[in-house]
Design a protein around this motif. Structure first.
Motif, mmCIF file in Angstrom:
data_model
loop_
_atom_site.group_PDB
_atom_site.id
_atom_site.type_symbol
_atom_site.label_atom_id
_atom_site.label_comp_id
_atom_site.label_asym_id
_atom_site.label_seq_id
_atom_site.Cartn_x
_atom_site.Cartn_y
_atom_site.Cartn_z
ATOM 1 N N CYS A 61 -16.711 -29.060 -10.979
ATOM 2 C CA CYS A 61 -16.489 -28.488 -12.312
ATOM 3 C C CYS A 61 -17.671 -28.786 -13.241
ATOM 4 N N LEU A 62 -18.587 -29.640 -12.825
ATOM 5 C CA LEU A 62 -19.820 -30.015 -13.527
ATOM 6 C C LEU A 62 -19.619 -30.948 -14.717
ATOM 7 N N ILE A 63 -18.588 -30.728 -15.527
ATOM 8 C CA ILE A 63 -18.351 -31.577 -16.698
ATOM 9 C C ILE A 63 -16.863 -31.892 -16.787
ATOM 10 N N SER A 64 -16.555 -33.166 -16.954
ATOM 11 C CA SER A 64 -15.183 -33.580 -17.255
ATOM 12 C C SER A 64 -15.200 -34.253 -18.609
ATOM 13 N N GLU A 65 -14.208 -33.970 -19.415
ATOM 14 C CA GLU A 65 -14.104 -34.580 -20.743
ATOM 15 C C GLU A 65 -12.860 -35.454 -20.781
ATOM 16 N N TYR A 66 -13.026 -36.675 -21.297
ATOM 17 C CA TYR A 66 -11.934 -37.636 -21.394
ATOM 18 C C TYR A 66 -11.850 -38.142 -22.825
ATOM 19 N N GLN A 67 -10.634 -38.513 -23.230
ATOM 20 C CA GLN A 67 -10.437 -39.059 -24.569
ATOM 21 C C GLN A 67 -10.160 -40.557 -24.491
ATOM 22 N N GLY A 68 -10.839 -41.294 -25.352
ATOM 23 C CA GLY A 68 -10.639 -42.727 -25.523
ATOM 24 C C GLY A 68 -10.994 -43.050 -26.960
ATOM 25 N N ARG A 69 -11.526 -44.261 -27.209
ATOM 26 C CA ARG A 69 -11.949 -44.568 -28.577
ATOM 27 C C ARG A 69 -13.089 -43.659 -29.017
ATOM 28 N N LEU A 70 -13.806 -43.120 -28.040
ATOM 29 C CA LEU A 70 -14.801 -42.062 -28.237
ATOM 30 C C LEU A 70 -14.590 -41.037 -27.134
ATOM 31 N N LEU A 80 -26.863 -28.323 -9.822
ATOM 32 C CA LEU A 80 -27.738 -27.510 -10.679
ATOM 33 C C LEU A 80 -29.135 -27.432 -10.073
ATOM 34 N N GLN A 81 -29.814 -26.339 -10.391
ATOM 35 C CA GLN A 81 -31.178 -26.156 -9.894
ATOM 36 C C GLN A 81 -32.216 -26.866 -10.757
ATOM 37 N N GLY A 82 -31.848 -27.225 -11.987
ATOM 38 C CA GLY A 82 -32.806 -27.897 -12.853
ATOM 39 C C GLY A 82 -32.426 -27.800 -14.313
ATOM 40 N N SER A 83 -33.414 -28.016 -15.150
ATOM 41 C CA SER A 83 -33.209 -28.108 -16.593
ATOM 42 C C SER A 83 -32.649 -26.836 -17.217
ATOM 43 N N ASP A 84 -33.090 -25.671 -16.737
ATOM 44 C CA ASP A 84 -32.592 -24.417 -17.316
ATOM 45 C C ASP A 84 -31.091 -24.281 -17.094
ATOM 46 N N ASP A 85 -30.626 -24.620 -15.891
ATOM 47 C CA ASP A 85 -29.187 -24.571 -15.615
ATOM 48 C C ASP A 85 -28.427 -25.519 -16.538
ATOM 49 N N PHE A 86 -28.982 -26.692 -16.761
ATOM 50 C CA PHE A 86 -28.332 -27.678 -17.624
ATOM 51 C C PHE A 86 -28.246 -27.155 -19.055
ATOM 52 N N ALA A 87 -29.325 -26.599 -19.542
ATOM 53 C CA ALA A 87 -29.346 -26.060 -20.904
ATOM 54 C C ALA A 87 -28.323 -24.937 -21.056
ATOM 55 N N ASN A 88 -28.137 -24.148 -20.004
ATOM 56 C CA ASN A 88 -27.194 -23.030 -20.051
ATOM 57 C C ASN A 88 -25.733 -23.476 -20.035
ATOM 58 N N LEU A 89 -25.472 -24.746 -19.721
ATOM 59 C CA LEU A 89 -24.098 -25.266 -19.748
ATOM 60 C C LEU A 89 -23.581 -25.444 -21.178
ATOM 61 N N MET A 110 -34.064 -34.776 -16.566
ATOM 62 C CA MET A 110 -34.510 -35.791 -17.535
ATOM 63 C C MET A 110 -35.248 -35.188 -18.726
ATOM 64 N N ASP A 111 -35.959 -34.092 -18.521
ATOM 65 C CA ASP A 111 -36.710 -33.495 -19.634
ATOM 66 C C ASP A 111 -35.794 -32.857 -20.676
ATOM 67 N N GLU A 112 -34.517 -32.689 -20.376
ATOM 68 C CA GLU A 112 -33.550 -32.138 -21.330
ATOM 69 C C GLU A 112 -32.818 -33.230 -22.124
ATOM 70 N N LEU A 113 -33.009 -34.477 -21.748
ATOM 71 C CA LEU A 113 -32.248 -35.572 -22.355
ATOM 72 C C LEU A 113 -33.006 -36.204 -23.517
ATOM 73 N N PRO A 114 -32.269 -36.772 -24.469
ATOM 74 C CA PRO A 114 -32.927 -37.428 -25.609
ATOM 75 C C PRO A 114 -33.808 -38.598 -25.148
ATOM 76 N N LYS A 115 -34.834 -38.889 -25.919
ATOM 77 C CA LYS A 115 -35.742 -39.995 -25.582
ATOM 78 C C LYS A 115 -35.015 -41.335 -25.533
#
Length: 145
Positions: A61-70, A80-89, A110-115
């Motif tokens: 499913c690529l992404i699971s979301e859970y609820q907790g204190r955050l 995924l094939q790379g950064s473009d696929d990730f950005a398209n999510l 990694m190039d799509e992630l914050p520093k």
């Protein structure tokens, strides 16, 4: 920082210690080979965040979301094939949102992630299938006991 885990239980315990520090907007890049324990350490992080659901790898499913204190956004980008696929999510909303993001197989994007992304690199100990060395890079919160 370097940690050693000799069991699933120790990896979950380390995840709990890591999770206790996490704040809104934290992004964790989990790296390591197949069966290195990325989902196992995620289980501990989720427990520390107060997530009561069972954590499984979101490979299909690529992404699971859970609820907790955050909110916890658990990505698995193995397929995924790379950064473009990730950005398209539409991942940007989660990366810069109100929760914590954990990304398995982050080496691919990694190039799509914050520093400020925290990197958890897991390595299986040669000849010892149940043992792991876990390296944490870019950790902003001080010493983990």
């Amino acid at each position: 920082m370097k940690f050693h885990s000799s069991s699933v239980e120790e990896s979950v315990a380390l995840g709990k210690k890591i999770g206790a520090f996490l704040k809104k907007g934290d992004v964790l890049a989990l790296q390591g080979p197949l069966a290195a324990g990325k989902t196992t350490i995620t289980k501990g992080i989720a427990q520390a965040l107060g997530v009561e659901d069972t954590i499984t790898s979101p490979t299909f499913c690529l992404i699971s979301e859970y609820q907790g204190r955050l909110p916890l956004y658990h990505f698995d980008v193995y397929r995924l094939q790379g950064s473009d696929d990730f950005a398209n999510l539409g991942a940007e909303d989660m990366l810069y949102g109100d929760g914590v993001c954990l990304i398995e197989w982050s080496e691919k994007i990694m190039d799509e992630l914050p520093k400020k992304t925290i990197i958890l690199r897991l390595e299986v100990s040669p000849g010892k299938e149940s043992e792991r060395d876990i390296y944490i890079e870019n950790w902003p919160y001080g010493e983990i006991q």
